[in-house]
Design a protein around this motif. Structure first.
Motif, PDB file in Angstrom:
ATOM      1  N   THR A   1       0.798  -1.227   0.000  1.00 46.64           N
ATOM      2  CA  THR A   1       0.000   0.000   0.000  1.00 46.64           C
ATOM      3  C   THR A   1       0.830   1.275   0.000  1.00 46.64           C
ATOM      4  O   THR A   1       0.305   2.339  -0.293  1.00 46.64           O
ATOM      5  CB  THR A   1      -0.915   0.030   1.234  1.00 46.64           C
ATOM      6  OG1 THR A   1      -0.111  -0.018   2.413  1.00 46.64           O
ATOM      7  CG2 THR A   1      -1.882  -1.146   1.221  1.00 46.64           C
ATOM      8  N   GLY A   2       2.102   1.201   0.353  1.00 46.96           N
ATOM      9  CA  GLY A   2       2.927   2.402   0.434  1.00 46.96           C
ATOM     10  C   GLY A   2       3.803   2.549  -0.792  1.00 46.96           C
ATOM     11  O   GLY A   2       3.748   1.762  -1.740  1.00 46.96           O
ATOM     12  N   SER A   3       4.638   3.579  -0.768  1.00 45.73           N
ATOM     13  CA  SER A   3       5.595   3.793  -1.850  1.00 45.73           C
ATOM     14  C   SER A   3       6.982   3.421  -1.342  1.00 45.73           C
ATOM     15  O   SER A   3       7.368   3.769  -0.232  1.00 45.73           O
ATOM     16  CB  SER A   3       5.575   5.257  -2.310  1.00 45.73           C
ATOM     17  OG  SER A   3       5.862   6.120  -1.230  1.00 45.73           O
ATOM     18  N   ALA A   4       7.711   2.675  -2.153  1.00 48.19           N
ATOM     19  CA  ALA A   4       9.054   2.235  -1.788  1.00 48.19           C
ATOM     20  C   ALA A   4       9.902   2.191  -3.046  1.00 48.19           C
ATOM     21  O   ALA A   4       9.383   2.120  -4.170  1.00 48.19           O
ATOM     22  CB  ALA A   4       8.996   0.854  -1.139  1.00 48.19           C
ATOM     23  N   SER A   5      11.206   2.206  -2.850  1.00 48.68           N
ATOM     24  CA  SER A   5      12.100   2.094  -4.002  1.00 48.68           C
ATOM     25  C   SER A   5      11.989   0.687  -4.581  1.00 48.68           C
ATOM     26  O   SER A   5      11.490  -0.241  -3.933  1.00 48.68           O
ATOM     27  CB  SER A   5      13.538   2.368  -3.569  1.00 48.68           C
ATOM     28  OG  SER A   5      14.023   1.321  -2.733  1.00 48.68           O
ATOM     29  N   ALA A   6      12.474   0.536  -5.806  1.00 46.14           N
ATOM     30  CA  ALA A   6      12.409  -0.776  -6.456  1.00 46.14           C
ATOM     31  C   ALA A   6      13.185  -1.814  -5.646  1.00 46.14           C
ATOM     32  O   ALA A   6      12.749  -2.966  -5.524  1.00 46.14           O
ATOM     33  CB  ALA A   6      12.974  -0.677  -7.873  1.00 46.14           C
ATOM     34  N   TRP A   7      14.329  -1.420  -5.066  1.00 49.73           N
ATOM     35  CA  TRP A   7      15.128  -2.353  -4.274  1.00 49.73           C
ATOM     36  C   TRP A   7      14.394  -2.734  -2.984  1.00 49.73           C
ATOM     37  O   TRP A   7      14.348  -3.914  -2.624  1.00 49.73           O
ATOM     38  CB  TRP A   7      16.480  -1.751  -3.952  1.00 49.73           C
ATOM     39  CG  TRP A   7      17.270  -2.542  -2.943  1.00 49.73           C
ATOM     40  CD1 TRP A   7      17.607  -2.177  -1.674  1.00 49.73           C
ATOM     41  CD2 TRP A   7      17.811  -3.864  -3.122  1.00 49.73           C
ATOM     42  NE1 TRP A   7      18.312  -3.158  -1.042  1.00 49.73           N
ATOM     43  CE2 TRP A   7      18.457  -4.214  -1.900  1.00 49.73           C
ATOM     44  CE3 TRP A   7      17.797  -4.779  -4.168  1.00 49.73           C
ATOM     45  CZ2 TRP A   7      19.090  -5.446  -1.724  1.00 49.73           C
ATOM     46  CZ3 TRP A   7      18.435  -6.011  -3.988  1.00 49.73           C
ATOM     47  CH2 TRP A   7      19.062  -6.321  -2.782  1.00 49.73           C
ATOM     48  N   GLU A   8      13.827  -1.750  -2.292  1.00 50.59           N
ATOM     49  CA  GLU A   8      13.076  -2.059  -1.069  1.00 50.59           C
ATOM     50  C   GLU A   8      11.922  -3.007  -1.362  1.00 50.59           C
ATOM     51  O   GLU A   8      11.686  -3.970  -0.625  1.00 50.59           O
ATOM     52  CB  GLU A   8      12.532  -0.767  -0.444  1.00 50.59           C
ATOM     53  CG  GLU A   8      13.584   0.109   0.213  1.00 50.59           C
ATOM     54  CD  GLU A   8      13.011   1.447   0.657  1.00 50.59           C
ATOM     55  OE1 GLU A   8      13.444   1.949   1.710  1.00 50.59           O
ATOM     56  OE2 GLU A   8      12.140   1.998  -0.054  1.00 50.59           O
ATOM     57  N   HIS A   9      11.212  -2.723  -2.443  1.00 49.27           N
ATOM     58  CA  HIS A   9      10.054  -3.549  -2.792  1.00 49.27           C
ATOM     59  C   HIS A   9      10.497  -4.975  -3.116  1.00 49.27           C
ATOM     60  O   HIS A   9       9.888  -5.952  -2.654  1.00 49.27           O
ATOM     61  CB  HIS A   9       9.331  -2.939  -3.976  1.00 49.27           C
ATOM     62  CG  HIS A   9       7.939  -3.454  -4.176  1.00 49.27           C
ATOM     63  ND1 HIS A   9       7.678  -4.669  -4.776  1.00 49.27           N
ATOM     64  CD2 HIS A   9       6.731  -2.937  -3.859  1.00 49.27           C
ATOM     65  CE1 HIS A   9       6.374  -4.870  -4.825  1.00 49.27           C
ATOM     66  NE2 HIS A   9       5.781  -3.840  -4.279  1.00 49.27           N
ATOM     67  N   ALA A  10      11.575  -5.121  -3.897  1.00 45.44           N
ATOM     68  CA  ALA A  10      12.045  -6.449  -4.287  1.00 45.44           C
ATOM     69  C   ALA A  10      12.527  -7.232  -3.064  1.00 45.44           C
ATOM     70  O   ALA A  10      12.285  -8.449  -2.954  1.00 45.44           O
ATOM     71  CB  ALA A  10      13.167  -6.327  -5.302  1.00 45.44           C
ATOM     72  N   ARG A  11      13.193  -6.549  -2.146  1.00 45.50           N
ATOM     73  CA  ARG A  11      13.730  -7.238  -0.969  1.00 45.50           C
ATOM     74  C   ARG A  11      12.606  -7.710  -0.047  1.00 45.50           C
ATOM     75  O   ARG A  11      12.623  -8.833   0.457  1.00 45.50           O
ATOM     76  CB  ARG A  11      14.674  -6.291  -0.230  1.00 45.50           C
ATOM     77  CG  ARG A  11      15.606  -6.984   0.724  1.00 45.50           C
ATOM     78  CD  ARG A  11      16.887  -6.194   0.888  1.00 45.50           C
ATOM     79  NE  ARG A  11      17.764  -6.870   1.833  1.00 45.50           N
ATOM     80  CZ  ARG A  11      17.950  -6.480   3.079  1.00 45.50           C
ATOM     81  NH1 ARG A  11      17.338  -5.404   3.534  1.00 45.50           N
ATOM     82  NH2 ARG A  11      18.763  -7.138   3.871  1.00 45.50           N
ATOM     83  N   VAL A  12      11.625  -6.827   0.168  1.00 41.38           N
ATOM     84  CA  VAL A  12      10.483  -7.228   0.998  1.00 41.38           C
ATOM     85  C   VAL A  12       9.722  -8.365   0.340  1.00 41.38           C
ATOM     86  O   VAL A  12       9.307  -9.322   1.001  1.00 41.38           O
ATOM     87  CB  VAL A  12       9.565  -6.013   1.264  1.00 41.38           C
ATOM     88  CG1 VAL A  12       8.243  -6.464   1.868  1.00 41.38           C
ATOM     89  CG2 VAL A  12      10.250  -5.029   2.202  1.00 41.38           C
ATOM     90  N   ASP A  13       9.545  -8.310  -0.972  1.00 36.98           N
ATOM     91  CA  ASP A  13       8.856  -9.394  -1.676  1.00 36.98           C
ATOM     92  C   ASP A  13       9.612 -10.717  -1.538  1.00 36.98           C
ATOM     93  O   ASP A  13       8.986 -11.774  -1.415  1.00 36.98           O
ATOM     94  CB  ASP A  13       8.681  -9.042  -3.149  1.00 36.98           C
ATOM     95  CG  ASP A  13       7.233  -8.713  -3.492  1.00 36.98           C
ATOM     96  OD1 ASP A  13       6.373  -8.825  -2.599  1.00 36.98           O
ATOM     97  OD2 ASP A  13       6.952  -8.362  -4.650  1.00 36.98           O
TER      98      ASP A  13
END
Length: 419
Positions: free
Chosen positions: A185-197
């Motif tokens: 639901t939030g905004s994150a960098s591509a790296w943050e998003h990939a790492r959390v995923d």
């Protein structure tokens, strides 16, 4: 099949949860949203909010005791009971301090007034509603920090539940791990998003992950879920630890270690190795057995900087044949297939999910756990000698030393504490 569907929505980020609720109300304008705000529960007050297409009503209630069980028994479950069969879909919006597994367990096990012609006859909510599952809102820019820290929930400003010693990490991980759908639901960098995923794919492999804007109505209403979706059903502690077949490959530095052994842990050496299960680790969970407690199944579980160890029943080894009839078919089959001529079904099975360990670091975790097992000489000495081994788990304490707690109670430890 009950006429009323129930969806549970959870998450630490209140803004993100509200965005998910708004999307649900768009998908089904007739949905009823029930929320219990626990911010004043320590003072015996409960704030109930019910929203539907036309109304938004807040009610303040007085509880006999300021505890979660009272909230569930005295208002949350009766409220849902009153809506069952009257509306097509209910969304239970959980307070951010709550873990969905505990609430879903209550839905399936705690009796409420049956109503109708026989009001004294108790029923469980899952007989009255179709529990579709849990939706967890995640803000990738903050979630991994929350899931790997050691901040107490009380310092975050979450509900002040009695005797609550959990960390924010334990709540964040539990909310994601029990999900049937995870919504970014939030905004994150591509790296943050990939790492959390990468973490979530291994933590909750049966939960699809999607950005809020990409969800269609069928997905957000949980009409389309994984074939092995939880749908509110807790895991059996004797079930597979790698439920849903998470990937065992490394992605964005995120790694899984599956540790197994067929000899007991030396309690003192395991205690010394515990920090290996906290530093650089998102989640550790599994079944263990200590040489000093040959009959007890112990469940070990960590999230971020917090760890719990508690009793989770007894091994079948050493029990009479009637014990086999009392367990599930799956447990009987697994015990029979893996039966050891000396140790029976007793074994170590632990899974470690690491986010900040390289391959050498994960190897060190495995080596540390193996070094905590009994040596050949200790095994040869015989089981009659094992009760004399030093066991710091027998009476758990933290620094500064306080009153010891009996071994039968759940033990907790946070990073940096010694006992």
């Amino acid at each position: 099949m009950p006429d009323t569907e129930l969806l549970v929505v959870t998450g630490l980020c209140t803004e993100g949860v509200e965005r998910v609720l708004a999307r649900l109300r768009t998908a089904d304008p007739g949905v009823v949203v029930v929320h219990h705000d626990l911010r004043d529960i320590a003072r015996g007050r409960l704030h109930r909010r019910i929203r539907d297409r036309d109304t938004d009503t807040w009610t303040e209630l007085e509880l006999a005791h300021g505890c979660l069980s009272c909230t569930l028994r005295e208002d949350l479950l009766p409220t849902l009971r009153g809506l069952a069969g009257r509306v097509r879909r209910v969304v239970l919006h959980l307070d951010p301090a709550l873990e969905p597994e505990q609430v879903c367990w209550a839905l399936a096990h705690v009796l409420v007034d049956g109503g109708g012609a026989d009001p004294g006859h108790g029923v469980v909510l899952t007989d009255l509603v179709d529990l579709r599952g849990v939706i967890t809102a995640v803000d990738a820019a903050r979630w991994l920090d929350d899931a790997t820290g050691d901040e107490p929930v009380t310092e975050r400003g979450l509900a002040d539940l009695p005797d609550d010693e959990r960390t924010v990490a334990q709540v964040a991980v539990a909310q994601a791990e029990f999900a049937d759908l995870i919504v970014h639901t939030g905004s994150a960098s591509a790296w943050e998003h990939a790492r959390v995923d990468a973490v979530l794919e291994r933590l909750a492999p049966t939960a699809p992950r999607s950005r809020l804007a990409e969800l269609d109505d069928d997905a957000v209403l949980l009409r389309r879920t994984h074939a092995q979706a939880r749908r509110g059903r807790p895991d059996d502690v004797h079930g597979p630890l790698l439920r849903g077949a998470p990937p065992l490959t490394t992605d964005c530095g995120v790694r899984l270690l599956a540790f197994s052994a067929r000899r007991p842990f030396h309690p003192d050496r395991l205690h010394e190795a515990i920090d290996l299960l906290l530093d650089g680790v998102v989640r550790t969970r599994g079944r263990i057995w200590l040489a000093t407690r040959p009959g007890d199944v112990l469940w070990l579980e960590s999230a971020g900087g917090g760890l719990r160890i508690g009793q989770a029943g007894e091994w079948l080894a050493g029990q009479d044949p009637a014990a086999w009839d009392e367990v599930s078919d799956e447990r009987r089959a697994l015990a029979a297939l893996g039966w050891h001529p000396r140790f029976g079904d007793r074994a170590q099975d632990v899974v470690v999910l690491a986010h900040a360990l390289d391959a050498d670091g994960l190897d060190a975790v495995e080596a540390g756990l193996r070094s905590a097992l009994l040596t050949d000489a200790e095994l040869a000495a015989g089981e009659e000698t094992w009760p004399a081994l030093p066991d710091p788990f027998g009476f758990w304490h933290t620094d500064p030393c306080g009153d010891p707690e009996p071994a039968g109670r759940e033990a907790e430890r946070s990073r940096g504490e010694e006992s």
